[in-house]
Design an enzyme around this catalytic site. Structure first.
Site, PDB file in Angstrom:
ATOM      1  N   ARG A  70      91.342  -0.574 -60.849  1.00 27.79           N
ATOM      2  CA  ARG A  70      91.674  -1.427 -59.688  1.00 27.79           C
ATOM      3  C   ARG A  70      90.535  -1.426 -58.676  1.00 27.79           C
ATOM      4  O   ARG A  70      90.248  -2.439 -58.031  1.00 27.79           O
ATOM      5  CB  ARG A  70      92.979  -0.937 -59.050  1.00 27.79           C
ATOM      6  CG  ARG A  70      94.200  -1.273 -59.886  1.00 27.79           C
ATOM      7  CD  ARG A  70      95.483  -0.810 -59.234  1.00 27.79           C
ATOM      8  NE  ARG A  70      95.690  -1.454 -57.938  1.00 27.79           N
ATOM      9  CZ  ARG A  70      96.490  -0.933 -57.000  1.00 27.79           C
ATOM     10  NH1 ARG A  70      97.091   0.226 -57.209  1.00 27.79           N
ATOM     11  NH2 ARG A  70      96.681  -1.552 -55.855  1.00 27.79           N
ATOM     12  N   GLN A 101     100.397  -3.615 -46.186  1.00 33.31           N
ATOM     13  CA  GLN A 101     100.813  -2.768 -47.311  1.00 33.31           C
ATOM     14  C   GLN A 101      99.667  -2.695 -48.329  1.00 33.31           C
ATOM     15  O   GLN A 101      99.718  -1.903 -49.254  1.00 33.31           O
ATOM     16  CB  GLN A 101     102.060  -3.335 -47.995  1.00 33.31           C
ATOM     17  CG  GLN A 101     103.255  -3.468 -47.080  1.00 33.31           C
ATOM     18  CD  GLN A 101     104.366  -4.243 -47.737  1.00 33.31           C
ATOM     19  OE1 GLN A 101     105.255  -3.663 -48.415  1.00 33.31           O
ATOM     20  NE2 GLN A 101     104.362  -5.554 -47.575  1.00 33.31           N
ATOM     21  N   HIS A 119      99.892   1.881 -46.578  1.00 31.98           N
ATOM     22  CA  HIS A 119      99.856   2.506 -47.904  1.00 31.98           C
ATOM     23  C   HIS A 119      98.490   3.072 -48.257  1.00 31.98           C
ATOM     24  O   HIS A 119      98.207   3.300 -49.419  1.00 31.98           O
ATOM     25  CB  HIS A 119     100.297   1.476 -48.972  1.00 31.98           C
ATOM     26  CG  HIS A 119     101.723   1.071 -48.823  1.00 31.98           C
ATOM     27  ND1 HIS A 119     102.275  -0.007 -49.473  1.00 31.98           N
ATOM     28  CD2 HIS A 119     102.727   1.566 -48.064  1.00 31.98           C
ATOM     29  CE1 HIS A 119     103.549  -0.127 -49.151  1.00 31.98           C
ATOM     30  NE2 HIS A 119     103.850   0.814 -48.280  1.00 31.98           N
ATOM     31  N   CYS A 148      86.207  17.601 -54.867  1.00 32.15           N
ATOM     32  CA  CYS A 148      85.894  17.428 -53.435  1.00 32.15           C
ATOM     33  C   CYS A 148      84.476  17.946 -53.160  1.00 32.15           C
ATOM     34  O   CYS A 148      84.151  19.102 -53.521  1.00 32.15           O
ATOM     35  CB  CYS A 148      86.901  18.233 -52.623  1.00 32.15           C
ATOM     36  SG  CYS A 148      86.511  18.340 -50.861  1.00 32.15           S
ATOM     37  N   SER A 190     106.931  -9.458 -50.913  1.00 30.82           N
ATOM     38  CA  SER A 190     108.287  -9.661 -51.454  1.00 30.82           C
ATOM     39  C   SER A 190     109.308  -8.955 -50.562  1.00 30.82           C
ATOM     40  O   SER A 190     110.512  -9.108 -50.730  1.00 30.82           O
ATOM     41  CB  SER A 190     108.355  -9.107 -52.880  1.00 30.82           C
ATOM     42  OG  SER A 190     107.969  -7.731 -52.885  1.00 30.82           O
TER      43      SER A 190
HETATM   44  N1  APR Z   1     100.261 -16.655 -50.484  1.00 28.45           N
HETATM   45  C1  APR Z   1     101.357 -16.047 -49.963  1.00 28.45           C
HETATM   46  N2  APR Z   1     102.215 -15.287 -50.701  1.00 28.45           N
HETATM   47  C2  APR Z   1     101.952 -15.172 -52.019  1.00 28.45           C
HETATM   48  C3  APR Z   1     100.835 -15.789 -52.639  1.00 28.45           C
HETATM   49  C4  APR Z   1      99.975 -16.553 -51.804  1.00 28.45           C
HETATM   50  N3  APR Z   1      98.896 -17.190 -52.311  1.00 28.45           N
HETATM   51  N4  APR Z   1     100.872 -15.477 -53.966  1.00 28.45           N
HETATM   52  C5  APR Z   1     101.959 -14.699 -54.161  1.00 28.45           C
HETATM   53  N5  APR Z   1     102.608 -14.520 -52.996  1.00 28.45           N
HETATM   54  C6  APR Z   1     103.817 -13.735 -52.730  1.00 28.45           C
HETATM   55  C7  APR Z   1     104.781 -13.615 -53.876  1.00 28.45           C
HETATM   56  O1  APR Z   1     105.696 -14.704 -53.886  1.00 28.45           O
HETATM   57  C8  APR Z   1     105.493 -12.290 -53.525  1.00 28.45           C
HETATM   58  O2  APR Z   1     106.614 -12.535 -52.692  1.00 28.45           O
HETATM   59  O3  APR Z   1     103.380 -12.427 -52.462  1.00 28.45           O
HETATM   60  C9  APR Z   1     104.438 -11.514 -52.742  1.00 28.45           C
HETATM   61  C10 APR Z   1     103.871 -10.320 -53.487  1.00 28.45           C
HETATM   62  O4  APR Z   1     104.928  -9.405 -53.662  1.00 28.45           O
HETATM   63  P1  APR Z   1     104.618  -8.011 -54.382  1.00 28.45           P
HETATM   64  O5  APR Z   1     103.822  -8.266 -55.623  1.00 28.45           O
HETATM   65  O6  APR Z   1     105.937  -7.310 -54.482  1.00 28.45           O
HETATM   66  O7  APR Z   1     103.648  -7.224 -53.385  1.00 28.45           O
HETATM   67  P2  APR Z   1     104.040  -6.465 -52.049  1.00 28.45           P
HETATM   68  O8  APR Z   1     105.187  -7.139 -51.366  1.00 28.45           O
HETATM   69  O9  APR Z   1     102.803  -6.296 -51.280  1.00 28.45           O
HETATM   70  O10 APR Z   1     104.520  -5.034 -52.612  1.00 28.45           O
HETATM   71  C11 APR Z   1     104.790  -4.032 -51.656  1.00 28.45           C
HETATM   72  O11 APR Z   1     104.962  -2.414 -53.453  1.00 28.45           O
HETATM   73  O12 APR Z   1     104.126  -1.654 -55.462  1.00 28.45           O
HETATM   74  C12 APR Z   1     104.177  -1.401 -54.098  1.00 28.45           C
HETATM   75  O13 APR Z   1     102.568  -0.245 -52.852  1.00 28.45           O
HETATM   76  C13 APR Z   1     102.789  -1.458 -53.517  1.00 28.45           C
HETATM   77  O14 APR Z   1     102.109  -2.283 -51.343  1.00 28.45           O
HETATM   78  C14 APR Z   1     102.846  -2.604 -52.507  1.00 28.45           C
HETATM   79  C15 APR Z   1     104.342  -2.699 -52.203  1.00 28.45           C
END
Ligand code: APR
Length: 250
Positions: A70, A101, A119, A148, A190
């Site tokens: 990553r 996040q 995070h 370290c 999300s």
């Molecule tokens: N613009 C806006 N939103 C978008 C776009 C975009 N171009 N592309 C995707 N999305 C939205 C998706 O619809 C989804 O609702 O971004 C969101 C991504 O959701 P996740 O993949 O669940 O990511 P996130 O909400 O950041 O997850 C929270 O979960 O796994 C852990 O630590 C990790 O920080 C992360 C946390």
């Protein structure tokens, strides 16, 4: 392009405090995969094997392999117009808190200042023994797990894993921002991972105006005052353009 009504945008002109919560979606247009989307990381990899402390103790080499994969990806990507728009918006608001996040450092690269990393940050490491935080340059993987430079202890990525506490200072600052802001923006998340997911509701209960941008509905959509179905890389620059045009006409 979806028209963004000017009515609610006027709130930005009188708002003294704006807080923003971003998730992986704001970095999607930079080429960083999200976690739960169609081609999300958790569709290909199992978080319980890669993103928690027990997994690291059981198989530190595998976890480091995942974070190096990553890290390499993130070192090659750049902020997109959504990140830059937030850096621009911050200059135009009296008090602005960017709660993220994301661990990809793209908000900092885009010029945002007041960033609260809930995070952690994938480009930093932390020593399991002395707690020292170091950068990701010249790490020695010859023994599988980097050591370290200070005390020789094992290094881990400086990110928050499932089941771990968030950095105390970061979460306190995030709660304070959510409780005191006039406008709370929920961008590209999300909104299902606690405690970040509690922040929009805290702001809502305190009377903040909730603005969401996401191509899909989320649990925030039910109570957001404005929920725009679209991409942050397209809609945020339009919001900032309208606000800037407004001030130029004033
Ligand atoms: N613009 C806006 N939103 C978008 C776009 C975009 N171009 N592309 C995707 N999305 C939205 C998706 O619809 C989804 O609702 O971004 C969101 C991504 O959701 P996740 O993949 O669940 O990511 P996130 O909400 O950041 O997850 C929270 O979960 O796994 C852990 O630590 C990790 O920080 C992360 C946390």
């Amino acid at each position: 392009m979806k028209k963004i009504s000017d009515i609610w945008l006027n709130r930005f002109k009188t708002a003294s405090s704006v807080a923003v919560l971003t998730g992986a979606g704001i970095s999607a247009e930079s080429g960083v995969p999200t976690f739960r989307g169609e081609d999300g990381l958790w569709k290909k990899f199992r978080p319980e094997e890669l993103a928690n402390f027990d997994a690291f103790l059981k198989n530190p080499e595998l976890v480091w392999e995942w974070y190096n994969y990553r890290r390499k990806l993130i070192e090659e990507v750049k902020p997109n117009p959504g990140h830059f728009a937030l850096a621009e918006l911050e200059k135009r608001v009296h008090s602005f808190s960017l709660i993220t996040q994301n661990v990809d450092d793209l908000h900092r690269k885009a010029g945002s200042q007041n960033i609260i990393e809930l995070h952690g940050n994938i480009l930093r490491n932390r020593c399991l023994s002395c707690g020292r935080v170091s950068g990701s340059a010249d790490m020695d993987f010859s023994e599988g797990v980097p050591k370290c430079p200070q005390c020789g202890g094992r290094l881990r990525p400086d990110v928050v894993w499932f089941g771990e506490m968030l950095p105390e200072e970061a979460i306190q600052k995030a709660y304070a921002a959510a409780e005191t802001c006039d406008i709370f923006m929920v961008l590209g998340t999300s909104a299902v991972v606690y405690p970040a997911s509690a922040l929009p509701e805290i702001a809502f209960r305190k009377g903040a105006f909730i603005v969401e941008i996401n191509p899909e509905a989320t649990p925030v959509t039910a109570y957001a005052h404005v929920s725009l179905r679209g991409k942050t890389g397209e809609l945020l620059p339009e919001i900032v353009r309208k606000l800037t045009a407004g001030t130029e006409n004033d």
